[in-house]
Scaffold this active site. Structure first.
Site, PDB file in Angstrom:
ATOM      1  N   TYR A 208       3.901   5.123  11.371  1.00  0.00           N
ATOM      2  CA  TYR A 208       4.210   3.718  11.651  1.00  0.00           C
ATOM      3  C   TYR A 208       5.081   3.043  10.592  1.00  0.00           C
ATOM      4  CZ  TYR A 208       0.002   3.319   8.687  1.00  0.00           C
ATOM      5  OH  TYR A 208      -0.927   3.444   7.684  1.00  0.00           O
TER       6      TYR A 208
ATOM      7  N   HIS B 298      -3.526   4.537   4.712  1.00  0.00           N
ATOM      8  CA  HIS B 298      -4.706   3.664   4.746  1.00  0.00           C
ATOM      9  C   HIS B 298      -5.915   4.355   4.127  1.00  0.00           C
ATOM     10  CE1 HIS B 298      -7.556   0.709   6.196  1.00  0.00           C
ATOM     11  NE2 HIS B 298      -8.212   1.647   6.857  1.00  0.00           N
TER      12      HIS B 298
ATOM     13  N   ARG C  41       0.860  -1.179   0.000  1.00  0.00           N
ATOM     14  CA  ARG C  41       0.000   0.000   0.000  1.00  0.00           C
ATOM     15  C   ARG C  41       0.897   1.230   0.000  1.00  0.00           C
ATOM     16  NH1 ARG C  41      -2.330   0.590   5.339  1.00  0.00           N
ATOM     17  NH2 ARG C  41      -0.925   2.369   5.524  1.00  0.00           N
TER      18      ARG C  41
END
Length: 361
Positions: free
Chosen positions: A269, A260, A256
């Site tokens: 993160y 998100h 990805r």
């Protein structure tokens, strides 16, 4: 039943035919015309991701989970199916839904905050996009089981992410599918993260595809940024399911590239270096290089594909810039075919309240 030791790859990161790999099944490259058609869908998917993100920033969409970098998985999931087959997508699979022929504006209705899913699932055999993780897998198994009981020649592809493989519904769906030997393919897009949770903290299995053996079905691993390999592996699973071979679990290794959703900050993160390491593996650039070297992707063809992608982007812009007329009574109108006394009472209360507000404004 065990998957290949290395993910299946037919075109490498440099856009050349991959050599020197041994897989559990002999996979052939799709035809050149199939790859060219798939490339057009990849370009469209990338343009849709960019346009949808822009529409969010303009306040025309509530949220958008980008599939930038995962477009090959999306395109392959749609291309491997016949018209009579079914696709069960997640909230991130807008490109797959569009590749099945669903109107682009209708696909985005859910993500702009409309009260409904946006499109008729029966028109293109595409279930509504699922936001709760893994619930769509159970629905997919139900459709596949019903098709088998009716003697229909139907195959179902159920999409999910690596995070969904940690859900109880994932286990229930795979177990039921295996026990009743139904024609469904569980297609896991392993993009390394369940929002902020990396795969290493989700599972200690050798791979997610290895989980298939526990249910008595075959598993396979595939390079999720290689459209040719994805089509070959999925086509093989579809043939197997259609011929009575039962369910399969396929894990696509992808990434990805963006957050998100627009509400997420992925820099909290994961590192920029990690993201940059995946940039050369871009599925669109990889296939473009391969097709150009083969003399299939001419300047004229590239221009035609780009123009079609821009047309779809314009359709999205125009459609989502139309103001939607909201009828509050829709809250009650489509809950039951025959409204309950409680719903009728609530409907009357809202109508009366809105009437009073209108009289005093």
């Amino acid at each position: 039943m065990l998957p290949s030791q290395q993910p299946v790859r037919l075109i490498d990161e440099n856009g050349s035919a991959a050599v020197g790999r041994t897989f559990k099944t002999s996979y052939a490259l799709p035809t050149e015309q199939t790859l060219l058609r798939g490339y057009g869908q990849l370009v469209m998917g990338r343009r849709v991701n960019d346009q949808a993100s822009a529409l969010v920033r303009q306040g025309r969409m509530a949220v958008y989970p980008s599939s930038h970098g995962q477009e090959a998985c999306q395109v392959a999931a749609a291309m491997c199916l016949a018209d009579r087959d079914w696709l069960f997508p997640t909230y991130r699979d807008t490109v797959a839904v569009m590749a099945r022929g669903v109107d682009p504006v209708q696909v985005m209705e859910l993500l702009r905050g409309s009260w409904h899913g946006g499109y008729d699932p029966y028109e293109h055999n595409v279930a509504t996009q699922s936001t709760p993780l893994a619930t769509q897998l159970l629905h997919a198994v139900g459709v596949a089981h019903a098709a088998k009981l009716r003697g229909e020649d139907t195959v179902v592809v159920a999409l999910c992410g690596d995070g969904a493989s940690s859900e109880g519904d994932f286990h229930e769906a795979l177990n039921f599918a295996a026990v009743f030997h139904v024609p469904v393919i569980f297609f896991v897009q392993n993009n390394e993260y369940a929002i902020s949770v990396p795969l290493i903290h989700q599972s200690v299995a050798p791979s997610l595809a290895h989980k298939a053996i526990g249910y008595g079905m075959p598993g396979e691993r595939v390079d999720g940024n290689d459209l040719a390999a994805l089509l070959a592996v999925l086509d093989d699973a579809v043939r197997r399911a259609r011929s009575g071979g039962g369910p399969s679990l396929i894990e696509a290794h992808t990434y990805r590239m963006q957050s998100h959703t627009n509400a997420d900050d992925a820099s909290r993160y994961r590192s920029d270096d990690e993201v940059r390491a995946w940039e050369p593996r871009d599925p669109l650039l990889r296939l473009r290089t391969y097709l150009s070297a083969a003399g299939l992707l001419t300047a004229a063809e590239e221009e035609r594909i780009g123009a079609e992608a821009e047309r779809v982007a314009a359709v999205l812009r125009d459609g989502l810039n139309v103001e939607v007329t909201v009828d509050p009574q829709d809250l009650f109108r489509f809950v039951y075919s025959e409204p309950t006394p409680q719903l009728l009472e609530q409907s009357d209360m809202l109508r009366e309240e809105l009437s009073r507000e209108g009289a005093t404004s």
